[in-house]
Every structure is written in C-alpha cells, then in structure tokens.
Design a protein around this motif. Structure first.
Motif, short mmCIF file in Angstrom:
data_model
loop_
_atom_site.label_atom_id
_atom_site.label_comp_id
_atom_site.label_asym_id
_atom_site.label_seq_id
_atom_site.Cartn_x
_atom_site.Cartn_y
_atom_site.Cartn_z
N ASP A 208 0.82 -1.21 0.00
CA ASP A 208 0.00 0.00 0.00
C ASP A 208 0.86 1.26 0.00
N ASP A 209 2.15 1.09 -0.14
CA ASP A 209 3.09 2.23 -0.19
C ASP A 209 4.03 2.04 -1.37
N ALA A 278 2.76 -4.00 3.14
CA ALA A 278 3.76 -2.93 3.22
C ALA A 278 3.02 -1.61 3.15
N ARG A 279 3.10 -0.81 4.21
CA ARG A 279 2.34 0.44 4.29
C ARG A 279 3.11 1.46 5.09
N ASP A 294 12.36 -1.03 21.76
CA ASP A 294 11.10 -0.50 21.26
C ASP A 294 11.37 0.77 20.46
N TYR A 295 10.68 0.90 19.33
CA TYR A 295 10.86 2.06 18.46
C TYR A 295 9.51 2.71 18.19
N ALA A 296 9.46 4.04 18.36
CA ALA A 296 8.26 4.82 18.05
C ALA A 296 8.33 5.23 16.59
N LEU A 297 7.24 5.01 15.86
CA LEU A 297 7.21 5.22 14.42
C LEU A 297 6.39 6.45 14.08
N ASP A 298 6.58 6.96 12.86
CA ASP A 298 5.74 8.04 12.36
C ASP A 298 5.38 7.78 10.91
N ASP A 299 4.58 8.67 10.33
CA ASP A 299 4.02 8.40 9.02
C ASP A 299 4.99 8.62 7.87
N ASP A 312 7.47 -5.41 11.23
CA ASP A 312 8.78 -5.22 10.63
C ASP A 312 8.98 -3.75 10.30
N ILE A 313 10.15 -3.20 10.66
CA ILE A 313 10.54 -1.89 10.16
C ILE A 313 11.12 -2.14 8.77
N ALA A 314 10.37 -1.81 7.75
CA ALA A 314 10.66 -2.27 6.39
C ALA A 314 12.10 -1.99 5.97
#
Length: 793
Positions: A208-209, A278-279, A294-299, A312-314
């Motif tokens: 989707d990305d 995958a997005r 731990d990892y904080a994600l954003d858009d 998964d962190i792509a």
C-alpha cells in the motif's frame, strides 16, 4: 563486508590464494581493511581423548583426567560436568592462549594436583555461547590432530571496505564478479532453481506504499521443521564472518543476504493475522525489533504489518514477536524492493543500523526478486522441508534499461590509460554490461549497477579493472625561470593569521563544517541542511565557527583541561554563500594559581578584545581606525554589556568579541565563562594594488615628544572614541595616542570619569617650538571637547 576464501570459491573458480585475492581487491578499488586467519588463535589446541576420569581428592566438583594427546598421555584437572572416560574433546596444551580471555595455559597445581592444560568449551574457543560443559567431538575424530585443521578454521577471513556506490559488492558473488573481471578466476554460473508451488499463498500480501515499496513478493511454505540443525558448511561460513547461528530458517535468510546481497525475511505464519501489507506507519505506532528495543514510528516510515500490528521496520529490522522459533511449522518468505532514500531516512531517524539496511539504502538489484525468492525457497525445502505455494507478486520492481553512449578512446583521454577496445569490451561484459559496438558504443548497464549513469563511469570501470597503477607518470609543465608565487592574497592572509594566533598561545582546531540541528539552533539555525546526512550530528552546514569550538572546549574540559585557547580558520555558510572566518575561543584560567598571584585568573572580555585587535592587525585591517560598537543583542550569542563589535563605520562589521551568553555555554556543556572572537575575513578591506616599491624605512632624525593630558568625560564615553578624536587633531604631528589611566572616585564629579592619555608627537624637519606645542595642545583639547571631554584643571 567480510568473506572467507572457502566461501569465495563457491562463486569463483580458479587457483588463487588469500594473498592473491587481497592484492587484486586493492588493485581494483575494493580496499581490504584486514585479513584474519582463525587458525592462528587456535594454535596449541588439539583433538584429545579422555582415557580416565577420577574424582579430585581435594574438591568435590573437580575431576582428574588422563588425556591422550596423540603424542602421549597428560594429566588434566577439569570441572566440566560432562567430562568422562571415552569423551573426545579439545585440549589446550601448555603455552596455548585461550581466545576468549587471552589467558596463557601453563602447567599448574589445581588444589594440589598437577594439571597440564585445559579441556575447552565452545565459549572459551569463541565458537559459541555454550559454557555448560566441554566440547564433545565425534568418537572417530582423529586424536592428536590440530583442532584448527579438524574444524576447518584455517579458512582466512577477508574484511573489505565497500564504498556506498558499490551496492553490487555487498554480497560474496558481487565481489567474485569483480575478481573474475580482473582475471583472478572464472565466475561460476548462478543456479536458479525452478520451484513450482501448489496454489496461492495461505497469507495474502500486498503493498500500500508503492513509493517506498514498489515491489513485494512472497510465498508460504507449510510443514517446515525448524528444529533441524543448520548445515555445518553454512553455520561455519556465517560464524566465520561474525554472524551467530540462530536457527535453520534465520541462518538461511542471513546466508542468502551475505552470499548474494539480497536481504529477505521469513515470518512465522502462526503469528500473523490476516494479510501482510507494506504500508506507511501511523503516528504513535511502536514495534519491538529483533534487538529487543522499542521504536516509536511516524508516518514517514514504511512498515510491514498485518491487521493487528506492525511486524517489521521495512528494509531495516524485523519484529521480535513474529520471528521463527523451534515450534514454527508454517512460514511466509518475504522478498521486497525498498526505495534506498526512504530506508536511509528511516534508519537515521530511528538511529537503527542493520545488515539489511546497509544493503537496501545502497540499492539492491530490483531485477533479482524472483530469483532471490526461488533461492531462499530451495534452501528452506532442502534443510527444513515443507510444501511451497506459488509466488505472489505485489507491485512492480523499478527495473529500467539504462544505456550509455561510450567512446573507447576515453580510457586514454579521460582515464589516462590506452586500453585496446577488445580488452575494454571483455572487461565490461565480464562485469555484466552489454556492449553494442558502433560510433559510439552503446553500453547497457546491468540492473545491479545503479551507480553507473554516464561515460565517465564506464571509463572508471575499465581503468580500475586494468589497474590505476598502469597510468603513466608525467611531469606537469613548468615555465622557465624562477617559479612565481601561487598563493592567493586570501591564502597569504590566512597564513599570517595562523602564525599570529599560534604565536599568541592559541591552538589551532579543525572542526566539522557540518553540525547538528541542536548545535545550530542558538545561532539561528542553518541555511543549508543535508536531506541524507551520514549522521544526524552532521546534518547542518555551520552558520558560525563557534559551535565546533565550543564542542571542542567541552571535550577538553571533560578530560581535565584548565586553560583552553583555541582558534580555527574556516567557512561559515549563510544565505547563498560561504564566508571565510577566524574564530577564537578562550575558556578556563588565563593564568594558573600560584604563590605570586594567589587564585587563578579567568579570561575576560578585554582579553578577547586584545586578541581581536592583534589578529585584525595581522590580517591587514586598519586596527587603529576601528570603532568599538555594541554587539547584536538579539542574536542571543553574546553576553550583554560584556561584548562588542569592531567596525569601520556604522555598518562594516569586521569582528565581534566578548563573553558568550551563559545560556549558550550551558547549551554546549561548557563550564564557566567563555570569551570568543569572530573575525569576518571577507569584510576586511582589500589592500590597494601595490605601486612603485616603497623606500626603505629611515628612522626619524629628531626625537619624539610626549605630552600627557587628563580629561573629565561622561561615564558613557568610550575611551576608544576619545583616543580617535585626539588622533585626528593633527594627523601630521600626532603619531600615537595611548590611554594609560581611568579613574572614578574622590575628586571626580559623579557621573564622570577621569581619562588620562599619552600623546606622542614627531617633529619632521625641525624641533617643535613652544608655540607649536601649545597650538597642538589646543587642538587636542578642542578635539576632545567634540566628544564631551574637558581638560581637568
């Protein structure tokens, strides 16, 4: 990137040694950082058999063993619970050095019983983490054989520094291809298995990305057995390059990545819920990666997720909870193409590095997805068994046919080496390029070489494989006569400033032109920032030299420095241009404490002013005509009331100096007050072009005359203004004016100060008469009155 000689032979056929490989790699631009032979650290360790095992007479947990070394029988004290008669293990003989701790083994008494060496565990030999017992080898292992030979540890490990543009060499096969092109051997064909799966994958996959993940391939395999041991040859190769063997499925994924430069991921399908997609990450989402953090994600980041959570962190690292375990029976193999720029930005934002990231951010081969899926599948089926599905292909990999027009004569005119066209063609074809001869040639760039875009790139390929040492040495042309100076006026000024600053006791610093956003913030931020910096600490081009000097001062203070005097000549980057600047920083003690002066004396703003004037004079600025004016308070850099600027007129700022604002020193973790100077070299007026040679200096024939004057002046009057006013009273007779006293108190009206100056007068043809001296004195008094100073009675 590490490879072993045995692993290289998997792809490169030929008769060569490790020394041949190292020499060829260095010659073709793949720098070898080191070569390690694991056999060296296992010298003195042998395959040995325990003949008897008796209880130690003085210790319940120790045994006394008799051990057959192949050359005789030795007595060894051992505390391993699995030590027993008949066991075949590894014995460290006296003189051997234990790899894990560097301890040299000696004949020694252990609780009163002589021990001649040590039976070893895998951890002690750095072959694994097991330390619960000693190594157990097969019963038919040849007694007395050096353990390095038995274990195959004599395979040299070659560590290669791969530059960012050579993504094709992030796998053993890519390195083998370059070596084959250089004539070291023949590249073996890569076998691509044909695997026909049964039915669609049990788990749906999609992307989707498409911007960050244009292609996402996968297949499921049911009925795998992850309890089987990783094949010895695979485990040995991975461990040789520093990769810990984890499980068969994880080892397969890692092996293909290091072998072919193609990262992949194998998911435990039982831990997935719904489609794998995958997005873009959603703001606030988190993931626990395989490293346990731990990892904080954003858009701005791309992730692989199912209907419930992120897995998964792509392109960087998998999630901890979806990894394979011994209980795994159904898996999903994922192979994708991720946009290099997006992977790099995500990795930098998270401060997360991995072997997968180092490959994806360079750019993996977009045309190798089907082949990579087939190869990973073949290893899984051969080692773990199972039944595969068909391959699902979501999206389209960005495969484009890139061609370059090329003239073979460029190897001589641009590369400096005349190479026969036939040789150039052979080199290019061996590297995977397509060659169509014509006028000019048309070169088709292989999909794994995204770094090649133009004819100069082709020249680089043929010349590096030929060898840059083939470029003939040629002297530069030189005109007859005495060589003319080559240094520019700006360079000469910088040389004088370096000498002057060093002579004044300052140490030259060379700091990065790039700083972090945090360091740039107090200076108004940076105008120029990198979109893809190698580090977040090196992202912004510096708007001032002071951040680097302050950071250097903090490091020196942390190491116990009491008096720090630094200077640097470099460039500031403001607006659309760069500005040559001299920065000076003084922190700590000006003079150390001692029996003569008592406490240590710190630097103050007058020290900064003195340094600024001296260095401006060395740079050729009219230091005697400069005006001291207030610093720009709004900047927040300078301490109000303890800083100023030196100007030629109200607008031409040549330098700023004084005490730095306490909030700035605190921001950079600098203890105590800090004095600084910034001299703007591009603001100093250029010297006029030299005319006829100036006559040699002739000392005056007549003695100079000195007269002292004391004036009452408002407290607000700057002494420098008074000095300049007096100097202008008679520009012919007055050669120097110096302030030598400032007094406020008894006898001086409130709101005023007494300023005493010495005026030096120089007669030219005749000595001054009393009348002439009185006339000059009247001019001095009149000029002082213009700035509000009156002669004291």
């Amino acid at each position: 990137m590490k490879i072993t000689l045995d692993w290289l032979r998997e792809h490169l056929d030929g008769d060569y040694t490790a020394a041949d490989v190292v020499a060829t790699l260095n010659r073709i631009g793949l720098e070898v950082e080191g070569v390690e032979n694991p056999a060296e650290k296992l010298a003195g360790f042998r395959v040995a058999k325990v003949l008897t095992a008796e209880k130690h007479p003085q210790a319940d947990k120790l045994q006394v063993l008799t051990v057959d070394t192949g050359e005789g029988v030795l007595q060894v004290v051992c505390g391993a619970p699995n030590a027993r008669a008949g066991l075949v293990g590894v014995l460290g003989l006296p003189g051997a050095v234990v790899p894990v701790n560097g301890m040299e083994l000696k004949v020694a008494a252990v609780r009163g019983v002589e021990s001649n060496g040590m039976m070893c565990s895998t951890r002690e030999l750095e072959l694994g983490d097991d330390h619960d017992g000693i190594i157990e080898l097969p019963a038919d292992a040849p007694i007395g054989t050096p353990f390095a030979d038995y274990s195959g540890a004599g395979d040299p490990v070659i560590d290669i520094s791969i530059t960012p543009n050579r993504q094709d060499c992030m796998g053993v096969r890519g390195i083998a291809r370059d070596l084959a092109a250089a004539g070291l051997g023949t590249l073996k064909p890569l076998a691509i298995p044909a695997i026909e799966g049964a039915g669609a994958p049990a788990t749906e996959i999609r992307t989707d990305d498409p911007e960050a993940c244009p292609a996402f391939y996968g297949r499921t395999i049911a009925g795998v057995d992850n309890r089987v041991a990783t094949p010895e040859w695979m485990r040995r190769r991975l461990e040789a390059i520093g990769q810990r063997s984890i499980s068969a499925l994880v080892d397969i994924s890692n092996y293909v990545m290091f072998d072919l430069g193609r990262p992949s991921h194998i998911y435990d399908r039982a831990k997935l819920h719904g489609a794998l997609v995958a997005r873009r990450a959603r703001d606030g989402e988190t993931v626990t990666a395989l490293n346990g953090k731990d990892y904080a994600l954003d858009d701005t980041m791309t992730v692989i997720a199912d209907e419930r959570e992120v897995h998964d962190i792509a392109g960087i690292m998998g999630g901890e909870h979806s990894g394979c375990s011994e209980e795994t029976t159904d898996v999903l193999i994922e192979i994708a193409y991720f946009t290099p720029e997006r992977i790099a930005l995500t990795g930098q934002a998270l401060g997360l590095t991995s072997d997968a990231r180092s490959r994806f951010e360079r750019g993996v081969d977009p045309a190798f997805l089907d082949e990579g899926t087939a190869i990973v599948t073949r290893y899984v089926l051969d080692i773990c068994g199972g039944t595969p599905s068909a391959v699902t292909r979501a999206g389209t990999p960005p495969v484009e046919t890139k061609t370059v027009a090329y003239d073979p004569s460029l190897s001589a005119t641009l590369g400096g080496i005349a190479i026969e066209p036939a040789t150039q063609r052979a080199i290019l074809e061996s590297l995977g390029f397509g060659v169509a001869e014509g006028d000019p040639w048309t070169i088709t760039v292989p999909s794994w070489r995204r770094d090649v875009d133009a004819a100069p790139d082709i020249v680089e390929e043929v010349t590096r494989i030929t060898g840059f040492d083939a470029i003939a040495s040629a002297p530069l042309p030189r005109t007859d006569g005495v060589a003319k100076p080559t240094a520019t006026a700006e360079q000469l000024v910088e040389r004088r400033l370096r000498r002057s600053a060093a002579a004044a006791g300052f140490h030259e610093a060379v700091t990065w032109s790039f700083i972090s956003e945090r360091e740039a913030a107090p200076f108004g931020g940076g105008t120029w920032s990198l979109a893809n910096p190698i580090s977040e600490d090196l992202k912004v081009m510096r708007p001032s030299l002071l951040p680097g000097l302050l950071a250097a001062a903090a490091r020196n203070q942390n190491r116990g420095a009491d008096s720090i005097r630094l200077f640097e000549i470099g460039r500031r980057y403001i607006g659309t241009s760069e500005h040559p600047t001299l920065g000076v920083l003084m922190v700590g003690d000006k003079t150390p404490r001692g029996w003569q002066n008592g406490k240590a004396a710190p630097f103050d703003a007058f020290d900064a002013k003195a340094a600024a004037l001296a260095l401006l004079d060395a740079a050729g600025a009219p230091a005697d005509r400069l005006q001291v004016m207030e610093a720009v308070a709004e900047s927040g850099i300078w301490h109000p009331g303890q800083s100023a600027t030196l100007r030629l007129g109200p607008k031409a700022v040549l330098a700023e100096f004084g005490a730095l604002h306490p909030s700035l020193t605190k921001h950079f973790d600098v203890d105590g007050p800090a004095m600084a100077v910034q001299i703007f070299l591009d603001a100093i007026p250029a010297r006029r072009a030299s005319g006829p040679a100036r006559a040699a200096f002739t000392p005056p024939a007549l003695q100079s005359v000195r007269r002292d004057f004391a004036f009452l002046a408002p407290e607000s009057l700057a002494a420098g203004d008074l000095v300049r006013a007096i100097r202008s009273a008679d520009k012919v007779a007055i050669v120097d004016v110096r302030l030598f006293d400032r007094f406020a108190g008894t006898g001086v009206p409130e709101g005023q100060v007494s300023l005493a100056v010495e005026v030096e007068l120089q007669p030219v043809d005749n000595s001054f008469t009393d009348a002439e001296l009185r006339a000059i004195a009247d001019k001095v008094v009149a000029s002082a009155a213009k700035v509000g100073a009156v002669l004291r009675g």
